[in-house]
Design an enzyme around this catalytic site. Structure first.
Site, mmCIF file in Angstrom:
data_model
loop_
_atom_site.group_PDB
_atom_site.id
_atom_site.type_symbol
_atom_site.label_atom_id
_atom_site.label_comp_id
_atom_site.label_asym_id
_atom_site.label_seq_id
_atom_site.Cartn_x
_atom_site.Cartn_y
_atom_site.Cartn_z
ATOM 1 C CG ASP A 65 -20.995 69.997 -26.409
ATOM 2 O OD1 ASP A 65 -21.129 69.426 -25.314
ATOM 3 O OD2 ASP A 65 -21.336 71.181 -26.609
ATOM 4 C CG ASP B 65 -24.726 68.533 -22.132
ATOM 5 O OD1 ASP B 65 -24.861 69.765 -22.200
ATOM 6 O OD2 ASP B 65 -25.670 67.741 -21.994
ATOM 7 C CD GLU C 95 -24.096 72.352 -19.163
ATOM 8 O OE1 GLU C 95 -24.844 73.319 -19.399
ATOM 9 O OE2 GLU C 95 -24.251 71.225 -19.679
ATOM 10 C CG HIS D 78 -25.436 76.212 -26.193
ATOM 11 N ND1 HIS D 78 -24.323 76.155 -25.378
ATOM 12 C CD2 HIS D 78 -26.166 75.107 -25.902
ATOM 13 C CE1 HIS D 78 -24.385 75.059 -24.638
ATOM 14 N NE2 HIS D 78 -25.481 74.408 -24.938
ATOM 15 C CG ASP D 79 -28.013 75.741 -22.813
ATOM 16 O OD1 ASP D 79 -28.742 75.519 -23.798
ATOM 17 O OD2 ASP D 79 -27.340 74.855 -22.254
#
Length: 558
Positions: A98, A199, A254, A327-328
């Protein structure tokens, strides 16, 4: 046909804090992941995406990084990380890290220096502004509620933070900062990393002058001024030239608020920026006018429209990433399926629906077991900063109804995805011998990996088949997508076409029986069932099928 290994891969996302704890402190760690690599190999995945494991004070569970080239103490050491990388590579799997470079932690040395004085050499690594008439420089809202600005008394200016106030935004206008980031990325790639998930990468360029959002309220969303900003493609092309193009790697950005048109630039087929992006349009189908926490029922017609739009508009121009949870996001079987009576059937159907589309599929840890959302009795059982900020704003300060807001948390809260991985039916689901950092979902005695591995009809074994089919049939990776039965109220069906082959993918999205009729313009000589989630009669005619609740079938036509 532009063939690439990352188009043919299946990615498995690990949220390290919740995956497997090797030392009994209640927190998942790198050694714990290494202990489970044979499980991932058995599933058949190609790439592991690791949520952040860098040094961090953990204000936002590792997405606030204080040192990009060191490992968080509770996850282990750099030696542990190297052993994990070796373990993956020796089993033929790759590692995607990440990359969080829209913001750092306020405890990163760059920011510690930056806030010391206005003429510090690191000052311009962040976005500092004087206030206006005793108020913030503009009226932008943070993703985590409240103002996106924090006043700093030491130099009497505000710094921008689109997330937590402990996550100051980096100033990408500064070429020295950009070079630092590229050097850091190169350092990881030289250590053997196979790619990056980036991210909120489309937030790195802010509009000139940082104008206020129209609306005039003190806190107003300013997304149009910091999403897909004026220089974002320039920065990503520079990153590509300086770093990405020099390695055979996988990249996914993302990109909240990105359209297919934006995606065709970010993930263009020429490869000048990224391989693919994560889009969120399908994740907003159950959000009302008030945003994420204003929950409304999602509609199948809307899901068809959104997924088809992305499949068709990127065809031949870019590449899709395929996901229904991470995860979100809440657990997909609780959100889009039925997590009680038809949990197994609907989990298999949703996996089929996704894996048969064009794009790279992403499996989130526990999805292959059919893990579900959780309903904790008390707000105190939840850990997520977003949940607590929202509750304070809506209930404590805004006098909204406690039960209504708790129901929204049950449906949409990020901790639904973060409850510990359910390995077996022993205490704490085999995740830890200590006290888990977040409570385990009470249904772990029934839903766990040990049970799944013993059951040839489990969701896990079904996912093994889905992944194997992808390796065996080029049409699943490279075929073109077309929606059929657009107006059917219960069935989502589509075709994939490659040369003289055609797949017909049929998914009943309801708990009721439904009838499928093959459109007359689809002709074939032979029809082979590649995968299905019910036992069915071989003499069923493809031209007219009576589907059971959440039934799915995939036919290969020749």
């Amino acid at each position: 046909m532009n063939k690439k290994w990352w188009k043919e891969s299946v990615v498995y996302q690990i949220y390290p804090r919740s995956f497997n704890d090797s030392n009994g402190d209640g927190i998942g760690d790198l050694k714990g992941i290494t202990l489970k690599l044979d499980y991932l190999k058995e599933l058949g995945i190609d790439v592991v995406w690791l949520s952040p494991v860098y040094k961090s004070p953990n204000d936002d569970n590792g997405y606030d990084i204080s040192d990009y080239q060191d490992i968080m103490d509770e996850f282990g050491t750099m030696k542990d990380w190297e052993e994990l990388l070796d373990g993956l590579h020796s089993r033929g799997m790759k590692l995607m890290m990440d990359l969080v470079v829209n913001h750092s932690s306020d405890e990163h040395n760059w920011f510690v220096e930056s806030r010391k004085s206005k003429d510090n050499e690191y000052r311009d690594y962040y976005i500092w502004r004087p206030g206006k008439d005793g108020e913030e420089p503009n009226n932008w809202t943070s993703f985590f509620s409240g103002s996106a600005w924090q006043y700093d008394e030491q130099t009497e200016e505000y710094f921008l933070h689109l997330f937590s106030k402990k996550q100051p935004d980096l100033n990408w206008e500064n070429p020295v900062l950009r070079k630092e980031i590229y050097n850091m990325m190169t350092w990881w790639l030289e250590k053997g990393v196979d790619g990056f998930r980036m991210d909120v990468i489309n937030l790195i360029s802010k509009a000139d002058g940082l104008p206020s959002a129209p609306g005039g309220k003190r806190y107003d969303w300013g997304g149009e001024f910091f999403m897909n900003g004026p220089r974002v493609h320039e920065y990503l092309q520079e990153m590509n030239r300086e770093v990405l193009s020099k390695y055979d790697m996988i990249t996914v950005g993302e990109c909240p608020g990105a359209s297919p048109e934006d995606a065709a630039r970010y993930a263009n087929d020429e490869g000048t920026e990224l391989n693919m992006i994560f889009t969120f349009e399908h994740m907003d189908l159950d959000s009302g006018p008030g945003g994420k926490w204003n929950v409304k029922p999602w509609k199948l017609a809307d899901l068809k429209q959104v997924m088809t739009k992305w499949q068709k508009e990127l065809e031949g121009r870019g590449w899709n990433s395929l996901y229904l949870n991470n995860h979100d996001q809440p657990r997909m079987v609780s959100r889009f399926g039925n997590d009680t009576e038809y949990r197994v059937e609907s989990a298999k159907m949703l996996g089929t629906f996704l894996h048969m589309m064009q794009g790279t599929p992403y499996i989130y840890q526990g999805e292959e077991l059919g893990m579900t959302n959780v309903r904790f009795d008390s707000l105190e059982d939840y850990n997520d900063i977003e949940i607590h900020n929202m509750y304070r704003e809506k209930v404590i300060e805004g006098n909204e109804d406690h039960d209504k807001i708790m129901n929204a948390i049950y449906i949409k809260g990020r901790d639904n995805a973060r409850t510990p991985m359910q390995w077996d039916d022993s205490k704490n689901a085999g995740f830890t011998t200590g006290t888990p950092w977040l409570k385990v979902n009470p249904n772990y005695r029934e839903i766990n990996a040990e049970n799944a591995l013993k059951d040839p009809d489990s969701i896990f074994s079904y996912y093994q088949k889905l992944i194997k089919l992808r390796k065996e049939h080029e049409i699943i990776v490279y075929g073109t997508y077309d929606l059929i039965l657009e107006d059917h109220p219960s069935i989502y069906a589509y075709t994939r076409t490659l040369e003289d082959e055609k797949l017909v993918v049929i998914c009943n999205f309801t708990g009721e029986e439904a009838t499928f009729r093959l459109p007359e313009n689809i002709t074939y000589n032979s029809a082979e069932v590649l995968i299905e989630n019910y036992r069915f009669e071989e003499n069923d005619s493809l031209s007219s099928l009576d589907l059971k609740p959440y039934e799915t079938r995939v036919y290969l036509l020749k």
